[in-house]
Design a protein around this motif. Structure first.
Motif, short mmCIF file in Angstrom:
data_model
loop_
_atom_site.label_atom_id
_atom_site.label_comp_id
_atom_site.label_asym_id
_atom_site.label_seq_id
_atom_site.Cartn_x
_atom_site.Cartn_y
_atom_site.Cartn_z
N GLU A 109 25.16 32.43 36.48
CA GLU A 109 26.38 32.77 35.75
C GLU A 109 27.09 33.95 36.41
O GLU A 109 28.32 33.96 36.52
N VAL A 110 26.32 34.93 36.84
CA VAL A 110 26.90 36.07 37.54
C VAL A 110 27.53 35.60 38.85
O VAL A 110 28.65 36.00 39.21
N GLY A 111 26.81 34.75 39.58
CA GLY A 111 27.33 34.25 40.85
C GLY A 111 28.63 33.49 40.67
O GLY A 111 29.56 33.61 41.48
N ALA A 112 28.72 32.70 39.60
CA ALA A 112 29.94 31.94 39.35
C ALA A 112 31.10 32.88 39.03
O ALA A 112 32.24 32.64 39.45
N TRP A 116 35.02 39.79 33.60
CA TRP A 116 33.81 40.55 33.32
C TRP A 116 33.62 40.86 31.84
O TRP A 116 32.53 41.24 31.42
N SER A 117 34.68 40.68 31.03
CA SER A 117 34.53 40.91 29.60
C SER A 117 34.04 39.67 28.86
O SER A 117 33.72 39.73 27.67
N GLN A 133 22.36 42.79 38.44
CA GLN A 133 22.10 42.12 39.72
C GLN A 133 22.47 43.02 40.89
O GLN A 133 21.74 43.10 41.89
N SER A 134 23.61 43.72 40.79
CA SER A 134 24.06 44.58 41.88
C SER A 134 23.11 45.75 42.11
O SER A 134 22.94 46.21 43.25
N ARG A 143 36.66 36.31 43.34
CA ARG A 143 37.07 36.26 44.74
C ARG A 143 38.11 35.17 44.98
O ARG A 143 39.09 35.37 45.71
N GLY A 144 37.89 34.01 44.38
CA GLY A 144 38.81 32.91 44.58
C GLY A 144 40.19 33.20 44.00
O GLY A 144 41.21 32.94 44.64
N ARG A 145 40.23 33.74 42.79
CA ARG A 145 41.52 34.00 42.14
C ARG A 145 42.28 35.11 42.84
O ARG A 145 43.51 35.04 42.97
N THR A 146 41.57 36.13 43.30
CA THR A 146 42.28 37.22 43.99
C THR A 146 42.74 36.79 45.38
O THR A 146 43.79 37.22 45.85
#
Length: 222
Positions: free
Chosen positions: A127-130, A160-161, A178-179, A136-139
């Motif tokens: 879920e975090v990876g998605a 993120w919310s 994860q980070s 990244r894709g949207r930006t």
């Protein structure tokens, strides 16, 4: 100077790694240290995630030379990292600094209960990876004139919310876990709550965050 005697070289290495990760996000990071007996809690706040990161460290003994049996101080993360001696399994506590506002508001020490609905560890990491891939894709799709800090922040807040699984935990808390390498393959993870606080707990550390809309109710100010 107070010297912390850590349980072994592994604990010293883990403490150093945690401090290094905090400094990656904020070169002037501060950490609050709370110790009693042979347990040390290290609190930090990586600004990118708006959460509290907590690393528990085992001590071989409270302090050398019969010093006080408790410790509660906010110090420079960089200075503490420089004092860690992995081979000797020690760390010298630097001088206190004026703590940032978050250091005065910490999660409670007790009263935690299990919260249902958290995905399994592998599903949580997926879920975090998605979410990262979506950000990244949207930006990347933004036209250059629209790729402003305000627009990037807006997209980030939207992603993120969101909440994880069937829980009130924001995705940013799992991303922080994860980070900071708290969330690892094959390792257990649990979600706990106490008053307005949520805590994502793993064997390598915890991420704490206050639930939206509950204000400061139940917060421990120490």
């Amino acid at each position: 100077m107070t010297v912390l005697h850590l349980a072994d070289e592994g604990e010293a290495a883990d403490l150093a790694a945690f401090l290094s990760r905090l400094l990656h996000y904020d070169r002037s990071a501060a950490v609050r240290l709370q110790a009693a007996g042979t347990a040390l809690a290290v609190f930090g706040r990586p600004p990118s995630f708006e959460v509290l990161a907590i690393r528990a460290v085992r001590l071989a003994k409270p302090y050398e030379d019969g010093l006080a049996v408790t410790l509660d101080v906010t110090v420079s993360a960089g200075e503490l990292l420089e004092s860690v001696d992995e081979s000797a399994a020690t760390a010298a506590v630097p001088g206190a600094v004026t703590g940032p506002p978050w250091a005065g508001v910490l999660p409670p020490r007790s009263g935690w209960r299990a919260e249902p609905g958290l995905p399994r560890p592998d599903a949580l990491r997926a879920e975090v990876g998605a979410a990262v891939a979506e950000f990244r894709g949207r930006t990347a799709e933004l036209a250059p004139e629209l790729r402003t800090r305000a627009e990037l922040d807006r997209i980030g807040r939207e992603i993120w919310s969101r909440t994880v699984g069937q829980t009130p935990l924001p995705v940013r808390a799992a991303h922080a876990a994860q980070s900071l390498r708290f969330l690892r393959p094959g390792e257990p993870v649990a979600l706990l709550s106490s008053g307005p606080w949520l805590r994502l707990r793993t064997p390598y550390g915890s991420i704490a965050v206050r639930r939206a809309g509950l204000g400061a109710l139940g917060v421990s100010v120490r």
